[in-house]
Design an enzyme around this catalytic site. Structure first.
Site, PDB file in Angstrom:
ATOM      1  N   ALA A 165       0.880  -1.418  -0.141  1.00  0.00           N
ATOM      2  CA  ALA A 165       0.143   0.148   0.039  1.00  0.00           C
ATOM      3  C   ALA A 165       0.806   1.290   0.000  1.00  0.00           C
ATOM      4  O   ALA A 165       0.415   2.223  -0.942  1.00  0.00           O
ATOM      5  CB  ALA A 165      -0.903  -0.067   1.123  1.00  0.00           C
TER       6      ALA A 165
ATOM      7  N   ARG B 250      -5.570  -0.105  -9.188  1.00  0.00           N
ATOM      8  CA  ARG B 250      -6.151  -1.034  -8.311  1.00  0.00           C
ATOM      9  C   ARG B 250      -7.376  -0.679  -7.587  1.00  0.00           C
ATOM     10  O   ARG B 250      -7.536   0.440  -7.311  1.00  0.00           O
ATOM     11  CB  ARG B 250      -4.847  -1.080  -7.247  1.00  0.00           C
ATOM     12  CG  ARG B 250      -3.644  -1.863  -7.979  1.00  0.00           C
ATOM     13  CD  ARG B 250      -3.756  -3.496  -7.946  1.00  0.00           C
ATOM     14  NE  ARG B 250      -3.937  -3.936  -6.876  1.00  0.00           N
ATOM     15  CZ  ARG B 250      -2.851  -4.562  -5.746  1.00  0.00           C
ATOM     16  NH1 ARG B 250      -1.618  -4.125  -6.103  1.00  0.00           N
ATOM     17  NH2 ARG B 250      -3.155  -4.926  -4.612  1.00  0.00           N
TER      18      ARG B 250
ATOM     19  N   GLN C 256       4.608 -14.317  -0.898  1.00  0.00           N
ATOM     20  CA  GLN C 256       5.537 -13.193  -0.656  1.00  0.00           C
ATOM     21  C   GLN C 256       6.583 -13.156   0.171  1.00  0.00           C
ATOM     22  O   GLN C 256       7.473 -12.780   0.115  1.00  0.00           O
ATOM     23  CB  GLN C 256       4.437 -12.119   0.121  1.00  0.00           C
ATOM     24  CG  GLN C 256       3.378 -11.696  -0.995  1.00  0.00           C
ATOM     25  CD  GLN C 256       2.186 -12.357  -0.877  1.00  0.00           C
ATOM     26  OE1 GLN C 256       2.256 -13.484  -0.422  1.00  0.00           O
ATOM     27  NE2 GLN C 256       0.848 -11.784  -1.226  1.00  0.00           N
TER      28      GLN C 256
ATOM     29  N   ASP D 141      -2.812  -5.309   7.718  1.00  0.00           N
ATOM     30  CA  ASP D 141      -3.588  -4.386   6.960  1.00  0.00           C
ATOM     31  C   ASP D 141      -4.504  -3.597   7.302  1.00  0.00           C
ATOM     32  O   ASP D 141      -4.809  -2.609   7.027  1.00  0.00           O
ATOM     33  CB  ASP D 141      -4.484  -5.503   5.961  1.00  0.00           C
ATOM     34  CG  ASP D 141      -3.354  -6.251   5.344  1.00  0.00           C
ATOM     35  OD1 ASP D 141      -3.185  -7.403   5.480  1.00  0.00           O
ATOM     36  OD2 ASP D 141      -2.946  -5.812   4.169  1.00  0.00           O
TER      37      ASP D 141
ATOM     38  N   ASN E 278      -4.543  -9.094   9.079  1.00  0.00           N
ATOM     39  CA  ASN E 278      -3.166  -9.281   8.300  1.00  0.00           C
ATOM     40  C   ASN E 278      -3.290 -10.525   7.360  1.00  0.00           C
ATOM     41  O   ASN E 278      -4.199 -11.176   7.370  1.00  0.00           O
ATOM     42  CB  ASN E 278      -2.046  -9.344   9.211  1.00  0.00           C
ATOM     43  CG  ASN E 278      -0.824  -9.273   8.534  1.00  0.00           C
ATOM     44  OD1 ASN E 278      -0.561  -8.331   7.778  1.00  0.00           O
ATOM     45  ND2 ASN E 278       0.321 -10.171   8.500  1.00  0.00           N
ATOM     46  N   LYS E 279      -2.435 -10.996   6.534  1.00  0.00           N
ATOM     47  CA  LYS E 279      -2.163 -11.741   5.605  1.00  0.00           C
ATOM     48  C   LYS E 279      -2.750 -13.126   6.039  1.00  0.00           C
ATOM     49  O   LYS E 279      -2.350 -13.643   7.386  1.00  0.00           O
ATOM     50  CB  LYS E 279      -0.894 -12.094   5.056  1.00  0.00           C
ATOM     51  CG  LYS E 279      -0.800 -13.154   3.954  1.00  0.00           C
ATOM     52  CD  LYS E 279      -1.167 -12.839   2.621  1.00  0.00           C
ATOM     53  CE  LYS E 279      -0.815 -11.348   2.176  1.00  0.00           C
ATOM     54  NZ  LYS E 279      -1.762 -10.650   1.254  1.00  0.00           N
TER      55      LYS E 279
END
Lengths: 349, 349
Positions: free
Chosen positions: B54, B91, B199, B240, B250-251
């Site tokens: 981001a 995006r 990632q 996030d 989060n992820k």
């Protein structure tokens, strides 16, 4: 199980016949059978993981001995040793491989003083079929013993592939689900993809789908989330080796799933035949953790996914302490609670 | 950090210059820079994830506004709207993207009554550089605030990429490790590969290695085992979105790691800028869980790894309850214990 599912391994014909296997290297993209008509083809199928899973490898090797003796009725005894020694080089660690080969070799030797080569050859085929049949019945018993632990309308999480593709049929952990399904229980199975080699995505998801069970594939990292969402009422996995106190070595990731299950108050079951127990080990501390090729992690999926030369830690399995295991389901009965006393009681009974 | 590490994003030249980014789609195989000299090239770089994270996307978009106005001093005002509206379509969800574009647009409008186009253009470049610089300083402050929590000779586990590649520099979670490393602490970092999009393997392992830290890549399913072996003294991840009570989205996989950390008595840290907090949310229950394309799981790695048509559950992130978080590290200070009172105290201070 209304339709007859594909068979992992099958003997076709009489003692001069051949082995038909599912070529698992092509799954899940394609279901293709491969006929092995020479001992070299059997060796290659084991070596290349076309057939995998300790019980299935043992059956394939036993059938390979029969194939290797075809056309050798005149030099039966020396050929027996050549074939057995050769097949034993196909994989380094699968204990069932050596066990099955030696069972075949010993039987042949015991018969050699009193029987003709043709009779021995026929008896060896019957023995290979017996090994397969014993495995099938063992799996079936595990399924029957475990099915009662799976409630109607359960969500069940499994890790790796402890299924029909690793055995003569049914599998171990998945045998429990097949049996519960056959009893009419509606299950929703979640399959961890099981990095690095993706046995869950490639094999478990395939065989559950093939047999008509409701299966959902997740990444290993999603197990905690599906538990948190209340989607999982039981976890069931197989085992590579179980110590006398119930500590269980299984595919890497199993221990983490067991910790997560405990944190979410979800029962955690291990399903394995009694032959998986190593009662010479007091606890799981004695089980060495094999490190495998870093390339399984960095290059395992068709392309490079990590930097050149990065350090990788790639343990092949982990050990789940007995305290995290709700019950161990064997063909001889259910071990619960998981204590050394109960282990010895059920296995000895 | 003795050598100057590669820069995720950089402006080259004056207001008629261009943006240079690391093309992250080529990592970790190749470190290649890509120069974007037109607004279309900037748009494509954001769209195609050549630049991601981001904060980094926000910086790229701000610089894209400057590029889009080059050669348009005579129709500055209508071109400003065209460029901003266009870049905003690159995006769909990155909040920093829209925030940065609006910051640039508002500044230009405010200046338009009193300044010439050339002056506004130069000021917009300065503003884009300011956005980048603020991000760099924010990351640096997080690093400084968090480094004290990481003991000498620690093993530290991280998940996903909250690093320099997602920001102007340093990152958030990784900024803490870079700062501790710069203080001379010897760290052994373990990076979860972070399925499905890897990632951790592709980006975190690469940037830690590039900056001279000792990094070991593991599969997500191995985190529990390395904890059990005593290799991990702290876990640190990014975020996030964080609710007022400290619950952290989060992820996917983060929640599971937090449960495992607690079971092994390992502190679990979140590192994030104050802008990540959404104080309008009382708890993490209000955060919806986005479901993503099943093909990320079944086809994400260069080839198909699961059966055709298999059901997939693919949540993009999960929510870790505040009770599992030892501390949240922000640029304004460390929130510990993680309670709503302490969150408001540190963010307001």
């Amino acid at each position: 199980m209304s339709e007859r599912p594909p068979r992992t391994i099958e003997w076709i014909g009489d003692a001069n016949g051949f082995v038909r296997i599912i070529d698992q290297t092509l799954l899940p993209i394609e279901l293709r059978y491969r006929d092995c008509r020479s001992v070299e083809e059997v060796w290659e199928a084991i070596r290349s993981l076309r057939v995998r899973g300790a019980p299935a490898i043992g059956i394939a090797a036993a059938m390979g001995v029969v194939i290797g003796l075809q056309g050798h009725l005149n030099d039966f005894s020396p050929q027996l040793d050549r074939v057995c020694d050769y097949l034993a080089t196909s994989r380094p660690t699968a204990v069932n491989l050596f066990w099955a080969i030696e069972r075949m070799r010993c039987l042949a030797r015991n018969l050699s003083a009193t029987h003709a080569a043709q009779q021995i050859h026929d008896t060896l085929l019957a023995e290979a079929m017996a090994i397969e049949d014993e495995d099938r019945r063992m799996c079936w018993s595990i399924g029957e013993n475990g099915a009662a632990l799976i409630a109607e309308a359960s969500g069940v999480l499994t890790h790796c592939n402890a299924g029909a593709l690793a055995t003569a049929d049914h599998g171990t952990a998945l045998a429990v689900l097949y049996a519960a399904h056959a009893q009419g229980k509606r299950l929703k199975v979640f399959a961890d993809e099981t990095r690095p080699l993706l046995q869950g995505a490639r094999l478990t998801a395939w065989e559950l789908k093939e047999r008509g069970l409701d299966v959902t594939l997740i990444c290993d990292s999603m197990a905690a989330q599906v538990m948190k969402e209340g989607k999982i009422q039981a976890v069931i996995v197989g085992a590579d080796r179980i110590a006398a106190n119930g500590d269980t070595a299984n595919k890497i990731g199993t221990y983490g799933v067991a910790v997560l299950a405990k944190a979410h108050c979800i029962p955690f079951y291990v399903a394995a035949p009694s032959s998986t127990f190593d009662l010479s080990l007091q606890s799981g501390n004695g089980i060495p953790i094999e490190q495998r090729d870093p390339r399984e992690v960095t290059h395992g999926l068709g392309r490079q996914t990590a930097p050149d030369g990065v350090t990788v830690y790639n343990p092949a399995f982990d050990v789940t302490p007995a305290a995290l295991i709700t019950a161990i389901i064997t063909e001889r009965g259910v071990i619960r609670p998981v204590t050394e006393e109960k282990v010895r009681q059920v296995l000895g009974g």
